[in-house]
Design an enzyme around this catalytic site. Structure first.
Site, PDB file in Angstrom:
ATOM      1  N   GLU A 116       0.789  -1.242   0.000  1.00  0.00           N
ATOM      2  CA  GLU A 116       0.000   0.000   0.000  1.00  0.00           C
ATOM      3  C   GLU A 116       0.820   1.291   0.000  1.00  0.00           C
ATOM      4  OE1 GLU A 116      -2.986  -0.271   3.106  1.00  0.00           O
ATOM      5  OE2 GLU A 116      -4.138  -1.723   1.944  1.00  0.00           O
ATOM      6  N   GLU A 146      -6.185  -7.545  -1.876  1.00  0.00           N
ATOM      7  CA  GLU A 146      -6.813  -7.466  -0.553  1.00  0.00           C
ATOM      8  C   GLU A 146      -8.238  -7.003  -0.752  1.00  0.00           C
ATOM      9  OE1 GLU A 146      -5.125  -5.125   2.621  1.00  0.00           O
ATOM     10  OE2 GLU A 146      -3.082  -5.794   2.236  1.00  0.00           O
TER      11      GLU A 146
END
Ligand code: NAG
Ligand code: NAG
Ligand code: NAG
Ligand code: NAG
Length: 448
Positions: free
Chosen positions: A229, A349
């Site tokens: 991320e 995710e």
């Protein structure tokens, strides 16, 4: 995840169990499906002696290939594998989750291959490794190999958990060589760049003490992920992060030509993209210093990665509105994969928070199904939407490692069924991996 949600050590109340009962395939469908499974996998079941050779996952345009056949991933996250493998008492959980994953017909698990400066650190300080923890990572890879689960391994965290970029910056700062104490200097400080490259090189050239195989030569590893991320808020133009991704992906390719590589993005469109207004969840998402298209376009990046957190990103919308968003979000990225990037796109995710006041487990199943159905349709049409990874799976007794997203899949029959049916229908489309057939034989025929 964006809004303060910590992916580890957040206690959450156990949600009550709801037993779902919806059969996915009608009875007739089941019967013919069972025959298909028998015909396809019967031989292998008979001949299986526990040793099937693994091969590297390759890419052909927008699709992954294994042994020359298209490969769509039903995957999951268990970030905690290495950390748990360090401790004798918790180590059996590695086997438990990998074996359970294989039995569910899952093929790839995403996990952390980093722990910088924190408890059970792999990298204690720059270039200094804890052999005990490295052996734990060896164990994880060796176990995954045993169950024919491939690993998508992430190399550093943008977030603070397990050290992350902030730890690298602190190390440089403590040694008096850091350019800045801003945690974003991780991306541009020559010292932290060097620390990270050194880390990466050590991991990629590590010789597994159980298998004797160097990580870079091990097909058990599905791919490397640069960073979990990434965001670089101090440079919303995106140039800083882009430069880092270019340098690091080129560096990894110079050491390891075998494995695919992805960035680890959340998937937000940058300020110059027209989709920043039409597809991004909210206005802030364009100003995080990342851009899905630009970051994923680089030739040294083999496939794109996207996350899906509607209740973190859309804070004031109904469940139906969130589902609308999720559909648009996935279809937009798959379209980009096919038309712009010409690469596979993986939703690495996705999850719903049990802390959300609207949460209920049936909604979560619905949300999962929206995503799995889109991947299935992509697979059916040979499109770039190449896989999805649940965030996140645990085994029993791991409450302290649960964030508000964790699931013990076999404790929730309706969810379990959703997962396994997806494994079976994907295998039916493009054929099961040879290494997976032994599991699918029992899994997919037991549905009838
Ligand atoms: C690779 O992709 C091309 C088209 O994109 C296709 O024609 C070819 O059959 C694919 N190769 C394999 C081995 O699937
Ligand atoms: C990085 O620094 C900023 C500004 O000090 C802070 O808001 C943010 O939480 C830090 N991020 C991490 C991952 O530590
Ligand atoms: C959230 O929604 C309610 C009702 O729709 C509205 O009154 C409120 O202003 C919204 N809050 C934010 C922060 O958008
Ligand atoms: C998808 O590709 C496979 C070969 O890999 C082919 O047999 C099948 O017909 C293709 N499906 C569509 C809808 O193009």
């Amino acid at each position: 995840m964006f809004f303060g949600s910590n992916k580890m050590v957040v206690k959450s109340p156990r949600s009550k169990m709801v037993i779902g009962n919806s059969l996915f395939y009608p009875i007739v469908g089941f019967a013919s499906f069972a025959v298909f499974i028998y015909m396809s996998f019967g031989d292998l079941w008979m001949n299986f002696h526990g040793e099937t050779k693994l091969s590297f996952v390759e890419r052909n345009g927008t699709q992954f290939l294994v042994e020359g056949q298209a490969f769509y991933v039903n995957g999951w996250n268990s970030y905690w594998l290495m950390d748990h493998a360090v401790d004798e008492n918790r180590r059996p959980r590695i086997k438990a989750i990998l074996q359970a994953g294989a039995k569910m017909g899952l093929t790839v698990c995403r996990a952390w291959a980093f722990n910088d400066g924190a408890y059970n650190a792999l990298q204690i300080s720059p270039g200094k490794f804890d052999e005990k923890v490295f052996t734990a990572l060896d164990h994880v890879i060796a176990e995954a190999r045993k169950y024919r689960i491939r690993l998508l391994l992430s190399l550093v965290n943008n977030l603070h958990a397990y050290g992350g970029k902030t730890q690298y910056v602190n190390w440089a700062w403590e040694e008096g060589v850091g350019l800045s104490s801003s945690n974003d200097s991780f991306f541009y400080d020559p010292t932290t760049r060097l620390y990270f490259k050194n880390y990466v090189k050590t991991v990629l050239t590590r010789k597994n003490t159980f298998t004797g195989i160097e990580y870079r030569d091990d097909p058990t590893i599905f791919a490397w992920e640069l960073i979990n991320e990434p965001r670089c808020l101090t440079d919303p133009s995106g140039d800083t992060l882009q430069d880092w991704i270019e340098e690091m992906s080129t560096f990894i390719k110079s050491i390891d030509r075998n494995h695919l590589l992805t960035v680890g993005l959340e998937g937000f469109y940058g300020p110059k993209s027209s989709k920043s207004l039409t597809v991004n969840p909210e206005f802030w998402a364009a100003d995080l210093g990342a851009d899905f298209i630009r970051n994923s376009e680089i030739p040294t990046v083999d496939f794109a990665s996207v996350h899906v957190y509607p209740d973190q990103w859309l804070r004031n919308q109904s469940f139906e509105e969130k589902v609308q968003f999720v559909r648009k979000w996935l279809l937009s990225h798959i379209h980009d994969g096919d038309k712009v990037l010409r690469k596979p796109v993986m939703f690495t995710e996705f999850g719903l928070s049990t802390e959300n006041k609207e949460f209920d487990p049936e909604k979560r199943d619905k949300f999962f199904k929206v995503i799995l159905d889109i991947i299935y349709k992509s697979a059916r049409r040979n499109l770039s939407g190449a896989g999805s990874f649940f965030w996140q799976f645990l085994v029993e007794g791991m409450e302290e490692y649960n964030d508000d997203f964790g699931i013990v899949p076999w404790e929730r029959p309706s969810t379990y069924q959703l997962i396994t049916e997806h494994s079976c229908r994907l295998a039916k489309l493009h054929g099961a991996l040879s290494t997976q057939k032994v599991y699918l034989k029992s899994l997919c025929s037991s549905h009838s």
